[in-house]
Design a protein around this motif. Structure first.
Motif, PDB file in Angstrom:
ATOM      1  N   ALA A   7       0.841  -1.201   0.000  1.00 36.47           N
ATOM      2  CA  ALA A   7       0.000   0.000   0.000  1.00 36.47           C
ATOM      3  C   ALA A   7       0.875   1.250   0.000  1.00 36.47           C
ATOM      4  O   ALA A   7       1.986   1.255   0.533  1.00 36.47           O
ATOM      5  CB  ALA A   7      -0.924   0.004   1.211  1.00 36.47           C
ATOM      6  N   ASP A  11      -3.344   5.507  -0.925  1.00 33.63           N
ATOM      7  CA  ASP A  11      -4.373   4.479  -0.725  1.00 33.63           C
ATOM      8  C   ASP A  11      -5.159   4.666   0.571  1.00 33.63           C
ATOM      9  O   ASP A  11      -6.143   3.960   0.797  1.00 33.63           O
ATOM     10  CB  ASP A  11      -3.733   3.081  -0.687  1.00 33.63           C
ATOM     11  CG  ASP A  11      -3.052   2.703  -1.990  1.00 33.63           C
ATOM     12  OD1 ASP A  11      -3.532   3.125  -3.060  1.00 33.63           O
ATOM     13  OD2 ASP A  11      -2.041   1.975  -1.930  1.00 33.63           O
ATOM     14  N   GLU A  70      -5.584  -5.662  -5.998  1.00 31.40           N
ATOM     15  CA  GLU A  70      -6.315  -4.826  -6.943  1.00 31.40           C
ATOM     16  C   GLU A  70      -6.893  -5.661  -8.076  1.00 31.40           C
ATOM     17  O   GLU A  70      -6.300  -6.662  -8.482  1.00 31.40           O
ATOM     18  CB  GLU A  70      -5.393  -3.784  -7.578  1.00 31.40           C
ATOM     19  CG  GLU A  70      -4.894  -2.721  -6.649  1.00 31.40           C
ATOM     20  CD  GLU A  70      -4.011  -1.715  -7.354  1.00 31.40           C
ATOM     21  OE1 GLU A  70      -4.250  -0.509  -7.177  1.00 31.40           O
ATOM     22  OE2 GLU A  70      -3.080  -2.134  -8.077  1.00 31.40           O
ATOM     23  N   ILE A  75      -8.785  -1.235  -5.556  1.00 32.96           N
ATOM     24  CA  ILE A  75      -8.401  -2.030  -4.390  1.00 32.96           C
ATOM     25  C   ILE A  75      -9.627  -2.801  -3.908  1.00 32.96           C
ATOM     26  O   ILE A  75     -10.668  -2.219  -3.631  1.00 32.96           O
ATOM     27  CB  ILE A  75      -7.827  -1.147  -3.274  1.00 32.96           C
ATOM     28  CG1 ILE A  75      -6.538  -0.477  -3.755  1.00 32.96           C
ATOM     29  CG2 ILE A  75      -7.581  -1.969  -2.005  1.00 32.96           C
ATOM     30  CD1 ILE A  75      -5.944   0.523  -2.784  1.00 32.96           C
TER      31      ILE A  75
END
Length: 163
Positions: A7, A11, A70, A75
């Protein structure tokens, strides 16, 4: 095809949204099991902003590792792994902990959690962590069953009561 990556700070908003979905799902399941858990699992109105700040903090923490899965650039799952110190009376000084593990309903059953677990184990081993733990809410039997298959054993149960 599902892709996996670490990440990034950008995000944090989607991670906070997924966390909120995760909590609502868990809370609904808990309330079906026992109405007494309502006060313990209810989420503040500000939880989204608080969780976003929390994810931003974790993303900067060298003892935390957040992974995302993803699909088509969106995501659809995340996991949080952390290195935690134990109480200094125990022989094991640090433990690797899977603190969050969430896959959106549409993407379950695709071994996403297994991939997260494998990557977390690699990350922990690079940091000389020899023990790993995971938490699971009471009543989340599908997750509990998976964790047992992964080699986890029941270790600690927390009980609560109203005063």
């Amino acid at each position: 095809m599902i892709s996996f990556r670490k990440a990034m700070p950008d995000d944090s908003s989607i991670l906070a949204k997924l966390w909120k979905d995760f909590m609502h799902e868990q809370n609904n399941a808990l309330l079906k099991l026992n109405h007494n858990v309502g006060i313990h699992s209810s989420i503040k109105y500000s939880a989204y902003l608080t969780s976003k700040a929390h994810f931003n903090s974790l993303l900067k923490d060298k003892n935390s590792f957040i992974q995302v899965a993803e699909h088509n650039g969106n995501i659809v799952a995340y996991s949080v792994s952390q290195i935690r110190k134990t109480v200094p009376i125990f022989n094991i000084a640090r433990v690797g902990h899977f603190s969050d593990l969430y896959v959106t309903p549409k993407y379950r059953g695709r071994r996403i959690t297994s991939k997260f677990k494998e990557e977390a184990i690699k990350w922990f081993k690079k940091r000389k962590i020899k023990e790993m733990s995971i938490s699971v809410f009471v009543g989340n039997e599908p997750a509990h069953s998976i964790y047992k298959k992964w080699g986890f054993f029941d270790y600690h149960t927390e009980l609560r009561r109203k005063l």
